[in-house]
Write a protein that holds these residues in place. Structure first.
Motif: not given
Length: 388
Positions: A362-388
């Motif tokens: 349970x810990x493994x699945x949920x932690x990996x899921x949140x890590x993927x959310x974190x990676x996607x969020x960082x990508x979005x914020x990095x793209x938004x910062x580059x577009x400004x």
């Protein structure tokens, strides 16, 4: 991409015949099952003792018998490993165990006990001078001796049961070989009888845990099959990626069996994935991964609906392809900023890691899921910062 249910059922049947756990961390959430197994084991021990003329070497606790409570995930995963992995493939992971009960003063220690301690110190000093396999074997023997001594000093069946549950990884071929070696080295018949009684008790407890775990694995396999059926169409076929209707059907099945979404079900899911990977059934692997994603989304969804926490909950429960659009929309409207979103996400990750049993599925699945959310969020914020 189409997958027939009959093909998947064939893989499932094969995997059920040789279900194996794929442990990636420490020991890992089945409620009350280990306690029931221990209770049944203790009843079997009591029946055996009542039918024997010999006196039990362990003192009986006169207080009301209460089944010991301990971490259930560790017991289930360890018992599964004990059952399904061969002794040659299993790696011994013996933990140092602190003796329980009051410490005796030096004056109360018998000469025989002092001699045993001196022999152990000599053994440990020899261990320090060895390198490689010889040194490793001596260290393992010293750790097993320490575990055996602690079990011999147990004051009740309840305490011995707890020790067995906490150290179940240790009860492999090397443990029983060490028991036999110590029995051969003893000259006192009373000590031999006590060692034999402890060994018999440990065997009964481990056997009860394994049988209870097998039953629960079989039950969880049926639940997992029902969840997979929810994703199939009327002809019993799966089409990947799943459409919204099929995803909703799987979510409904997970909700229907919410009280059965335990460590046994997750271990079965990982075992089936491994079997399908070995058989090159990549579509079935993708389907099982989707089930794990939907399980993680259900488990991680919070109650907050407003603010940054509300946005995070929306992202967590959404489909994977919807994560980035949701974050972009919230960032564009000023609802969330990168620092605030990452802070809330980090707190959720910490709660998942610290609030669950280390190494559990349970810990493994949920932690990996949140890590993927974190990676996607960082990508979005990095793209938004580059577009400004």
């Amino acid at each position: 991409m189409k997958l027939r249910q009959s093909d998947a059922r064939h893989a499932v049947n094969l995997s059920l015949q040789r279900t194996q756990l794929v442990l990636t961390g420490g020991p890992s959430t089945i409620t009350d099952t280990p306690s029931l197994a221990l209770q049944h084991a203790q009843e079997a021990i009591a029946q055996r003792d009542r039918g024997s003329n010999s006196t039990a070497p362990l003192t009986v606790d006169c207080r009301p018998a209460v089944a010991p409570r301990h971490d259930s995930t560790t017991t289930v995963m360890a018992a599964c490993l004990f059952k399904n992995c061969s002794s040659s493939a299993r790696t011994v992971n013996v933990r140092a165990v602190r003796p329980f009960g009051p410490k005796h003063s030096a004056t109360a220690v018998s000469q025989q006990r002092l001699a045993q301690q001196q022999r152990r110190l000599r053994s440990l000093s020899i261990v320090c001078s060895f390198d490689g396999d010889a040194g490793k074997a001596l260290k393992e023997a010293a750790a097993l001796d320490e575990l055996i001594d602690v079990m011999l000093e147990a004051k009740s069946q309840q305490e011995l049961s707890r020790l067995v549950a906490e150290n179940i990884f240790s009860f492999d071929a090397k443990f029983w070989m060490r028991i036999a070696t110590r029995n051969d080295s003893l000259n006192n018949e009373a000590e031999k009888d006590k060692l034999k009684a402890v060994a018999d008790t440990v065997m009964v407890l481990v056997d009860a845990m394994v049988k209870q775990t097998e039953q629960q694995l079989n039950d969880s396999a049926g639940v997992l099959q029902e969840v997979l059926k929810a994703a199939a169409d009327e002809r019993g076929e799966w089409y990947l990626p799943l459409d919204k209707e099929q995803v909703s059907s799987v979510r409904a099945a997970l909700e229907r069996y919410s009280d059965r979404l335990d460590e046994a079900l997750l271990s079965n899911c990982f075992a089936w994935m491994k079997k399908c990977q070995d058989d090159r059934m990549d579509t079935m692997v993708a389907l099982l991964q989707k089930v794990l994603q939907l399980y993680a989304a259900k488990a991680l969804r919070g109650q907050e609906a407003e603010g940054v926490a509300g946005v995070l909950n929306e992202v967590v429960f959404a489909e994977e392809q919807e994560w980035e659009p949701i974050i972009r929309r919230a960032a564009a409207t000023g609802e969330v900023a990168e620092a605030a979103f990452m802070e809330v996400l980090q707190k959720k990750m910490e709660a998942t890691v610290l609030g669950m049993q280390s190494g559990s599925y349970a810990q493994r699945v949920q932690a990996e899921y949140l890590k993927e959310v974190e990676a996607r969020a960082k990508t979005v914020f990095r793209q938004l910062a580059a577009a400004q």
